[in-house]
Design an enzyme around this catalytic site. Structure first.
Site, short mmCIF file in Angstrom:
data_model
loop_
_atom_site.label_atom_id
_atom_site.label_comp_id
_atom_site.label_asym_id
_atom_site.label_seq_id
_atom_site.Cartn_x
_atom_site.Cartn_y
_atom_site.Cartn_z
N CYS A 125 -51.23 -6.64 -15.80
CA CYS A 125 -52.59 -6.44 -16.32
C CYS A 125 -52.92 -7.57 -17.27
CB CYS A 125 -52.65 -5.09 -17.05
SG CYS A 125 -54.32 -4.56 -17.46
N CYS A 354 -49.17 8.34 -18.79
CA CYS A 354 -50.21 7.32 -19.02
C CYS A 354 -49.65 6.17 -19.84
CB CYS A 354 -51.35 7.88 -19.84
SG CYS A 354 -52.11 9.30 -19.14
#
Ligand code: SAH
Length: 388
Positions: A125, A354
């Site tokens: 990312c 998460c």
């Protein structure tokens, strides 16, 4: 010179991830007569996305010759499953691989009334959110539609979740909340989700697909118009000074612009609310004043609030808020009319919760195992503080 009916190719091309038009063109390019291309697309589509066929030989109602021609030139192969882990709470995580260093994770979260698949859009990312483990992995590359869809196919293979028309499907929802920022890989995510939501194939309704973004403001309206899924926003802070630090994309697209784009999100309504994710970081963003400001900021937006207890990872610079603080924060949010907003952490023991997803190249994987051991210690301390 006469060309053979099918051009020989060095490597078989995958048909996964091609939309109907591209699939038709590919078949024609390989020798299928134009006039039967549409019918062939319909037949293949049904086998691939309704029945989960993994090889052409299984397509019993298609002519043998057509099947062998297909097998010679094309493949329906899935990403390679490097590991499959099952959490004590039933959450499953797959580490998948499609090439050297191209490894990504997918997580299945079963609940009483649904099963959610958390899908990755990138390897690594670029966003560097301070509390996110994936953010510590540099972007390797965008995943292509085949790889994005491949995650759903692998999960459904593994869960025995075919055909798509069967009652009691195991994967009922897809959330683009795995590794990566989906709006930085717009075209591929759009192409993959068009197939996920196609009624003649995988057939998940757009209402059961949610795309989560850290706030790529210029792409939000386009996502609503062209993808039309549910939207989730990783808000995490109510002041720009703090959001600049923990979600650095905020420096480019600050809170006001982000919320304005949410107000304009096509299709948002009281029955299709935008989800605002808010990670609970002890002493950082979890004051009751923050809770009140959150409610104030979201006034007028059809919104749901999802408080996410921070999931620890080795050397993370934050801690999860105390449970009593999360409860007080949630109460303010509840009183403002947002129901049960705390997201139960799932799959923490396998680093599937998460923000815990991260892949490594093969040679680095041992260090992940070490990190996981270190994590177990961090987590048992954290879990001990949470109600059971
Ligand atoms: N890039 C997209 C998709 C990732 S979704 C986005 O930012 O929305 C993953 C969600 O988990 C995001 O809301 C992310 O901010 C949140 N998250 C990241 N790290 C976390 C952690 N350690 N604990 C809890 N939530 C985290």
């Amino acid at each position: 010179m006469r060309w053979p009916r099918f051009m020989p190719s060095a490597t078989c091309k995958s048909l996964i991830g091609l939309g109907p038009d591209a699939l038709a063109a590919t078949l024609v390019g390989a020798g299928t007569p134009e006039k039967s291309a549409r019918m062939r697309v319909r037949q293949l589509w049904n086998w691939i996305y309704v029945h989960g066929a993994r090889d052409f030989a299984a397509m019993s109602n298609l002519a043998k010759e057509f099947r062998s021609d297909m097998a010679e030139h094309f493949t329906l192969a899935r990403p390679e499953v490097v590991t499959e882990q099952i959490s004590s709470d039933g959450t499953r995580k797959w580490l998948l691989r499609t090439g050297p260093g191209i490894e990504f994770e997918t997580v299945y979260i079963p609940e009483a009334d649904r099963g959610t698949l958390c899908v990755s859009s990138q390897v690594g990312c670029t966003l560097n959110c301070r509390f996110c483990h994936t953010g510590t992995q540099k972007l390797v590359r965008n995943l292509n539609p085949e790889e994005i869809l491949g995650q759903l196919l692998v999960a459904r293979d593994s869960l025995g979740d075919w055909p798509s028309t069967a009652p009691g499907r195991k994967v009922t929802n897809v959330v683009m909340m795995g590794m990566g920022e989906p709006l930085y890989n717009f075209d591929n995510v759009k192409a993959a989700l068009a197939i996920v939501t196609d009624g003649d194939g995988l057939a998940l309704s757009k209402r059961r697909v949610t795309l989560s973004t850290a706030g790529v403001v210029p792409m939000i309206e386009k996502a609503g118009t062209e993808i039309g899924s549910g939207l989730a926003i990783s808000l995490h802070a109510v002041r720009d000074e703090l959001r600049d630090v923990i979600v650095p994309i905020n420096k480019k697209y600050p809170i006001k612009e982000l919320l304005d784009s949410c107000r304009a999100y096509p299709g948002a309504s009281n029955s299709r609310r935008i989800t605002f994710e808010y990670v609970m970081l002890k002493g950082v963003n979890d004051s009751l004043a923050d809770a009140r400001e959150l409610v104030r900021l979201l006034a007028g937006i059809p919104a749901k609030i999802n408080l996410i207890p921070f999931n620890a990872w080795p050397d993370a610079p934050y801690e999860c808020s105390d449970w009593s603080q999360i409860e007080k924060f949630a109460e303010i949010v509840n009183r403002a009319g947002y129901a049960s907003p705390v997201r139960t952490p799932r799959g923490r023991d396998i680093m599937a919760a998460c923000g815990q997803l991260k892949s490594e190249s093969i040679k680095e994987r041992a260090s992940v195992r070490l990190a996981a051991e270190k994590l177990a210690a961090v987590q048992s301390a954290q879990l001990a503080r949470m109600p059971h």
